[in-house]
Write a protein that holds these residues in place. Structure first.
Motif, PDB file in Angstrom:
ATOM      1  N   ASP A   1       1.799  14.296  -9.854  1.00 52.31           N
ATOM      2  CA  ASP A   1       2.529  13.604 -10.913  1.00 52.31           C
ATOM      3  C   ASP A   1       3.898  13.107 -10.448  1.00 52.31           C
ATOM      4  OD1 ASP A   1       2.242  12.575 -13.476  1.00 52.31           O
ATOM      5  OD2 ASP A   1       3.518  14.124 -14.361  1.00 52.31           O
ATOM      6  N   ASN A   2       4.046  12.866  -9.151  1.00 55.93           N
ATOM      7  CA  ASN A   2       5.272  12.275  -8.623  1.00 55.93           C
ATOM      8  C   ASN A   2       5.122  10.752  -8.599  1.00 55.93           C
ATOM      9  OD1 ASN A   2       6.535  14.828  -7.933  1.00 55.93           O
ATOM     10  ND2 ASN A   2       5.055  14.941  -6.241  1.00 55.93           N
ATOM     11  N   GLU A   3       6.171  10.050  -9.007  1.00 55.57           N
ATOM     12  CA  GLU A   3       6.090   8.590  -9.031  1.00 55.57           C
ATOM     13  C   GLU A   3       5.945   8.035  -7.622  1.00 55.57           C
ATOM     14  OE1 GLU A   3       8.478   4.615 -10.662  1.00 55.57           O
ATOM     15  OE2 GLU A   3       9.218   6.626 -11.166  1.00 55.57           O
TER      16      GLU A   3
ATOM     17  N   SER B   1       4.412 -15.344 -30.853  1.00 58.13           N
ATOM     18  CA  SER B   1       5.347 -16.194 -30.102  1.00 58.13           C
ATOM     19  C   SER B   1       6.494 -15.411 -29.482  1.00 58.13           C
ATOM     20  CB  SER B   1       5.899 -17.346 -30.957  1.00 58.13           C
ATOM     21  OG  SER B   1       6.944 -16.900 -31.806  1.00 58.13           O
ATOM     22  N   TYR B   2       6.547 -14.101 -29.695  1.00 59.15           N
ATOM     23  CA  TYR B   2       7.567 -13.280 -29.033  1.00 59.15           C
ATOM     24  C   TYR B   2       6.963 -12.639 -27.782  1.00 59.15           C
ATOM     25  CZ  TYR B   2      10.859 -13.882 -32.846  1.00 59.15           C
ATOM     26  OH  TYR B   2      11.744 -14.422 -33.751  1.00 59.15           O
ATOM     27  N   ILE B   3       7.815 -12.082 -26.937  1.00 60.59           N
ATOM     28  CA  ILE B   3       7.361 -11.557 -25.655  1.00 60.59           C
ATOM     29  C   ILE B   3       7.828 -10.121 -25.445  1.00 60.59           C
ATOM     30  CG2 ILE B   3       7.139 -13.770 -24.481  1.00 60.59           C
ATOM     31  CD1 ILE B   3       9.891 -13.448 -23.373  1.00 60.59           C
ATOM     32  N   MET B   4       7.086  -9.415 -24.616  1.00 56.30           N
ATOM     33  CA  MET B   4       7.416  -8.032 -24.279  1.00 56.30           C
ATOM     34  C   MET B   4       7.068  -7.777 -22.816  1.00 56.30           C
ATOM     35  SD  MET B   4       6.197  -4.445 -26.049  1.00 56.30           S
ATOM     36  CE  MET B   4       4.483  -4.972 -26.164  1.00 56.30           C
ATOM     37  N   GLN B   5       8.002  -7.226 -22.083  1.00 56.53           N
ATOM     38  CA  GLN B   5       7.771  -6.908 -20.682  1.00 56.53           C
ATOM     39  C   GLN B   5       7.209  -5.499 -20.570  1.00 56.53           C
ATOM     40  OE1 GLN B   5       8.337  -8.895 -17.686  1.00 56.53           O
ATOM     41  NE2 GLN B   5       6.946  -7.256 -17.056  1.00 56.53           N
ATOM     42  N   LEU B   6       5.971  -5.391 -20.106  1.00 55.95           N
ATOM     43  CA  LEU B   6       5.380  -4.088 -19.844  1.00 55.95           C
ATOM     44  C   LEU B   6       5.691  -3.650 -18.415  1.00 55.95           C
ATOM     45  CD1 LEU B   6       1.845  -4.413 -21.496  1.00 55.95           C
ATOM     46  CD2 LEU B   6       3.955  -3.513 -22.489  1.00 55.95           C
ATOM     47  N   SER B   7       5.644  -2.348 -18.195  1.00 55.88           N
ATOM     48  CA  SER B   7       5.868  -1.784 -16.865  1.00 55.88           C
ATOM     49  C   SER B   7       4.733  -0.824 -16.548  1.00 55.88           C
ATOM     50  CB  SER B   7       7.200  -1.034 -16.807  1.00 55.88           C
ATOM     51  OG  SER B   7       8.277  -1.869 -17.156  1.00 55.88           O
ATOM     52  N   ALA B   8       4.312  -0.808 -15.302  1.00 57.81           N
ATOM     53  CA  ALA B   8       3.302   0.146 -14.849  1.00 57.81           C
ATOM     54  C   ALA B   8       3.964   1.154 -13.921  1.00 57.81           C
ATOM     55  CB  ALA B   8       2.162  -0.568 -14.134  1.00 57.81           C
ATOM     56  N   VAL B   9       3.669   2.421 -14.142  1.00 56.58           N
ATOM     57  CA  VAL B   9       4.210   3.494 -13.309  1.00 56.58           C
ATOM     58  C   VAL B   9       3.035   4.255 -12.705  1.00 56.58           C
ATOM     59  CG1 VAL B   9       5.596   5.585 -13.256  1.00 56.58           C
ATOM     60  CG2 VAL B   9       6.267   3.696 -14.754  1.00 56.58           C
ATOM     61  N   ALA B  10       2.995   4.309 -11.377  1.00 59.54           N
ATOM     62  CA  ALA B  10       1.925   5.013 -10.673  1.00 59.54           C
ATOM     63  C   ALA B  10       2.425   6.373 -10.206  1.00 59.54           C
ATOM     64  CB  ALA B  10       1.435   4.197  -9.482  1.00 59.54           C
ATOM     65  N   THR B  11       1.558   7.380 -10.290  1.00 60.79           N
ATOM     66  CA  THR B  11       1.913   8.722  -9.824  1.00 60.79           C
ATOM     67  C   THR B  11       0.799   9.265  -8.935  1.00 60.79           C
ATOM     68  OG1 THR B  11       0.991   9.648 -11.863  1.00 60.79           O
ATOM     69  CG2 THR B  11       3.370   9.266 -11.806  1.00 60.79           C
ATOM     70  N   ASP B  12       1.157  10.267  -8.129  1.00 63.46           N
ATOM     71  CA  ASP B  12       0.165  10.897  -7.256  1.00 63.46           C
ATOM     72  C   ASP B  12      -0.463  12.095  -7.961  1.00 63.46           C
ATOM     73  OD1 ASP B  12       2.051  12.926  -7.153  1.00 63.46           O
ATOM     74  OD2 ASP B  12       2.744  12.438  -5.141  1.00 63.46           O
ATOM     75  N   ALA B  13      -1.237  12.865  -7.221  1.00 61.59           N
ATOM     76  CA  ALA B  13      -1.939  14.000  -7.816  1.00 61.59           C
ATOM     77  C   ALA B  13      -0.988  15.072  -8.332  1.00 61.59           C
ATOM     78  CB  ALA B  13      -2.899  14.599  -6.789  1.00 61.59           C
TER      79      ALA B  13
ATOM     80  N   ILE C   1       0.860  -1.183   0.000  1.00 61.32           N
ATOM     81  CA  ILE C   1       0.000   0.000   0.000  1.00 61.32           C
ATOM     82  C   ILE C   1       0.895   1.230   0.000  1.00 61.32           C
ATOM     83  CG2 ILE C   1      -1.774   1.302   1.231  1.00 61.32           C
ATOM     84  CD1 ILE C   1      -2.729  -1.274   2.463  1.00 61.32           C
ATOM     85  N   PRO C   2       0.878   2.031  -1.044  1.00 62.37           N
ATOM     86  CA  PRO C   2       1.752   3.205  -1.091  1.00 62.37           C
ATOM     87  C   PRO C   2       1.349   4.244  -0.053  1.00 62.37           C
ATOM     88  CG  PRO C   2       0.222   3.209  -2.949  1.00 62.37           C
ATOM     89  CD  PRO C   2       0.060   1.886  -2.265  1.00 62.37           C
ATOM     90  N   VAL C   3       2.326   5.005   0.398  1.00 65.38           N
ATOM     91  CA  VAL C   3       2.065   6.039   1.396  1.00 65.38           C
ATOM     92  C   VAL C   3       1.146   7.107   0.824  1.00 65.38           C
ATOM     93  CG1 VAL C   3       3.129   7.802   2.836  1.00 65.38           C
ATOM     94  CG2 VAL C   3       4.269   5.603   2.523  1.00 65.38           C
ATOM     95  N   THR C   4       1.375   7.458  -0.442  1.00 65.21           N
ATOM     96  CA  THR C   4       0.558   8.468  -1.121  1.00 65.21           C
ATOM     97  C   THR C   4      -0.443   7.782  -2.037  1.00 65.21           C
ATOM     98  OG1 THR C   4       2.456   9.968  -1.118  1.00 65.21           O
ATOM     99  CG2 THR C   4       0.623  10.515  -2.581  1.00 65.21           C
ATOM    100  N   PRO C   5      -1.706   8.178  -2.043  1.00 62.53           N
ATOM    101  CA  PRO C   5      -2.701   7.525  -2.905  1.00 62.53           C
ATOM    102  C   PRO C   5      -2.337   7.620  -4.385  1.00 62.53           C
ATOM    103  CG  PRO C   5      -3.776   8.904  -1.259  1.00 62.53           C
ATOM    104  CD  PRO C   5      -2.307   9.213  -1.175  1.00 62.53           C
ATOM    105  N   VAL C   6      -2.672   6.570  -5.101  1.00 59.72           N
ATOM    106  CA  VAL C   6      -2.416   6.549  -6.540  1.00 59.72           C
ATOM    107  C   VAL C   6      -3.461   7.401  -7.243  1.00 59.72           C
ATOM    108  CG1 VAL C   6      -2.326   5.100  -8.612  1.00 59.72           C
ATOM    109  CG2 VAL C   6      -1.355   4.269  -6.456  1.00 59.72           C
TER     110      VAL C   6
END
Length: 722
Positions: free
Chosen positions: A428-430, A414-426, A394-399
């Protein structure tokens, strides 16, 4: 005047794009996509920190008791074993959460009669009375004990000396057992435990009984509970946590094998809950939790519980494949009809894979898990301390917003790709410490696993969604049917483009890493099984656009009985078949489609006869999923700027097939090199950028096996470019 046609390859968000140039300039910007795998473009923030306490640390150990004094931020350690020696010493780690200043190890001087040396006990801590309680375990004579010991002034901060005392337990005790799953209810001064096992001669007995010791710190007495519901199977080495507010004990994993030396296949990944767990005020009832997703089966792991968020967190342990792990999983939605296990991406660096370590929770206010010691495989033990912040996910700052990022919006089948999720606060800080769930709108087109790894399944378009706390983000992927040729359209004609290497490094098999020893394991009942460590064979050179194909060398010496080399991945593996003691030499061939190379490999087979006794013989060294160890760098074959390059990488252990990623935290100039890593084959390939001339390309990799376990990090790979 004849026009000269040239192709220019540029890598962008869409993937590699081919532009066709003529003497009059650019004729077409229609992209031509080349089949490839894609690494993550961003990495998760690192949540782990290794502490560096002052003072002399306890000797490396496993299966010790640990407790945490939240008021004074002190970790208490007692006993344990190093496989050849048992301990009964007590240690304090000050400022254990890493939040309140420098840490220091302090050996605790105690009075009274010290408990005999022991390991594999049930322990608890009474914060109000400052008492450490230790029940049972195996002593230095290899005998299972069912005794109760209390250490007063356990944190060492009171005026009176910490003092050990043994308390008699009234009533009829259960039969001797150890490796139970146990918790301590401080409010009602009650120790609760389930399962466990006992071993004598060559037989093993496991239990599915639930017992409590009431009034532990005053006048302890035995009571066996008779819960309603469906009981868990007989178990050893499960983890257990206690929800004090709900009076519930939750257990996960463990091993159901009744063999004298527990069979790895007996390890489970089920989650069970005991309501009214202390038997006070209601009838205890066992039920199996209905969970979405499940961590891989394991035993010898640890678990913590955050009472505020009702979340259970497990870490590490040994899987049913007999490999030691380092993953973190969080059980959410406890109390709902369906709970969810989510694999937690805690970033790098992270602790080495381990089993039979200890873990404590520093409380909801700090939200930190502290781990100490344990075994990292075989007879290797550690005494390091790591802390995991945002332990409950649970992040300290709400998403406020989530953005899914990927290297391309196109992916070949048949190929693969690693996706990434980036969450930010109100603002826009990660935000760090976020749990995500992943889903695909059409798994027939694109499948996505629990960590955002996308596999092109079939032609079409699919939307991948990452969700956390009700906030979602989508990423659309177009999956293209794999073909052997591509084309670009010009205003006057269709020009087929192929890649022809400007220079070829001779195809060669790299024999620096010979196979690990294999074992013929003779169980105490006379049954025999074989232990063979899988590993990748390495090659370099040849065509960088072709996959290597492996086989037994024509006319060469055959593979040892029961051992094979995967033709596609070059992974040596097997069950051993009819192996005999001694040394086998065999010949392997690799091909890139037009060239071949051969080399000889040698594997030594040893016999290991397990010994009978009250405590099971652990057997030969545990297989550990790891990259090459003992080296700070691994030099790969030299390359030339502007010319083609190919070289495969090394990993051993785990459950093949493997998945390879460039480590985004340690890739130096790799992103500018013109090279990529085949994520399913572990091959560095491509054309080296002319800008790399005279430089050394440096990078490290992250390797995961088929169960999702991550290999122990290895050294840095280097490529000298001429």
């Amino acid at each position: 005047m004849r026009k000269r046609i040239t192709s220019l390859i540029i890598t962008g968000l869409m993937g590699p794009i081919v532009f066709v140039l003529t003497g009059c300039g650019l004729l077409s910007t229609t992209p031509t996509l080349l089949p490839q795998n894609y690494d993550a473009v961003v990495s998760a923030p690192s949540l782990w920190t290794q502490l560096s306490p002052t003072g002399t640390a306890p000797v490396p150990r496993k299966e010790h008791a640990s407790a945490y004094d939240a008021t004074n931020d002190r970790l208490i350690i007692f006993g344990g074993t190093s496989s050849t020696q048992y301990y009964n010493d007590t240690w304090i780690l000050t400022n254990a959460s890493g939040n309140n200043g420098a840490q220091s190890w302090v050996p605790l001087s105690t009075s009274g009669v010290t408990p005999p040396q022991r390991y594999s006990r049930v322990a608890g801590y009474n914060t109000t009375k400052n008492i450490l309680l230790v029940f049972g375990g195996v002593d230095n004579n290899n005998k299972i004990q069912m005794d109760l010991w209390l250490l007063t002034n356990a944190n060492g901060l009171q005026i009176t000396a910490p003092t050990w005392s043994k308390l008699a337990i009234e009533g009829t005790p259960p039969s001797a057992r150890y490796r139970m799953a146990g918790v301590y209810d401080e409010t009602n001064d009650t120790l609760i435990f389930f399962g466990g096992g006992s071993y004598s001669s060559s037989t093993a007995t496991l239990y599915d009984e639930t017992w409590v010791i009431r009034n532990v710190t005053t006048s302890p007495s035995w009571s066996q509970l008779n819960p309603d519901g469906t009981l868990p199977p007989t178990l050893i080495d499960a983890s257990a946590v206690y929800d004090a507010a709900g009076n519930r004990m939750i257990i996960f994993g463990g091993n159901t094998s009744t063999a004298y030396s527990p069979d790895p296949s007996g390890r489970t990944n089920d989650t069970w809950i005991l309501s009214d767990a202390n038997g006070i005020g209601g009838t205890p009832t066992w039920s199996q939790l209905n969970t979405l997703n499940k961590p891989p089966a394991r035993s010898g792991h640890t678990a913590i519980f955050d009472g505020a968020s009702k979340k259970m967190v497990i870490f590490a342990g040994t899987g049913s494949d007999n490999y030691v792990r380092s993953d973190v999983w969080v059980l959410t939605d406890l109390g709902e009809t369906t709970c969810t296990w989510i694999e937690y991406d805690t970033g790098k660096p992270y602790p080495a894979s381990r089993e039979y370590h200890s873990a404590v929770y520093a409380g909801s206010d700090k939200d930190i898990m502290v781990i100490f010691g344990g075994g990292t495989g075989g007879k290797n033990l550690v005494n390091d301390v790591w802390v995991l912040k945002c332990a409950n996910g649970i992040p300290v700052t709400p998403v406020s917003k989530i953005v899914v990022k990927g290297a391309s919006t196109n992916l070949f089948q048949s190929y693969i790709m690693q996706l990434s999720a980036v969450a930010t606060d109100a603002s826009d800080n990660e935000i760090e410490g976020v749990l995500y769930t992943w889903s695909s709108s059409d798994p027939v087109v694109a499948m996505v696993n629990l960590t955002g790894l996308v596999t092109g399944a079939g032609p079409g378009t699919a939307t991948i969604t990452a969700t956390s706390g009700g906030i979602s983000s989508q990423y659309t992927v177009a999956v293209i049917a794999t073909s052997t040729t591509t084309s670009t359209s010009t205003s006057t004609s269709t020009t087929k483009t192929t890649s022809t290497p400007s220079s070829i490094i001779p195809l060669t098999i790299d024999t620096r890493w010979q196979p690990s020893n294999a074992y013929i394991v003779v169980e105490t009942d006379g049954n025999i099984h074989y232990q063979v460590t899988p590993q990748t064979l390495m090659a370099y050179g040849g065509s960088p656009l072709a996959r290597y194909t492996w086989s037994k060398a024509t006319g060469g010496r055959s593979y040892p009985p029961g051992i094979t080399v995967d033709s596609f991945t070059g992974v040596l593996k097997g069950t051993g078949g009819a192996l005999q003691e001694g040394t086998y030499t065999f010949d392997v061939e690799v091909s890139d489609g037009s060239r071949t190379a051969t080399a000889a490999f040698t594997i030594t087979v040893e016999k290991y006869v397990k010994q009978s006794g009250p405590v099971p013989d652990p057997g030969p060294p545990t297989i550990v999923l790891q990259q090459a160890q003992g080296m700070s760098t691994i030099p790969l074959v030299d390359g030339k700027a502007g010319q083609s390059y190919a070289a495969s990488l090394y990993v051993a252990g785990g459950e093949p097939p493997y998945n390879w990623l460039v480590d985004p935290t340690n890739q130096s100039n790799f992103a500018l090199s013109g090279l990529t890593i085949d994520m399913s084959g572990g091959i560095v390939r491509g054309t080296i950028s002319p800008s790399m001339s005279g430089q050394t390309i440096k990078f490290s990799v992250i390797v995961r096996d088929n169960t999702g376990a991550t290999a122990i990090p290895g050294p840095i790979y280097t490529i000298n470019v001429k």
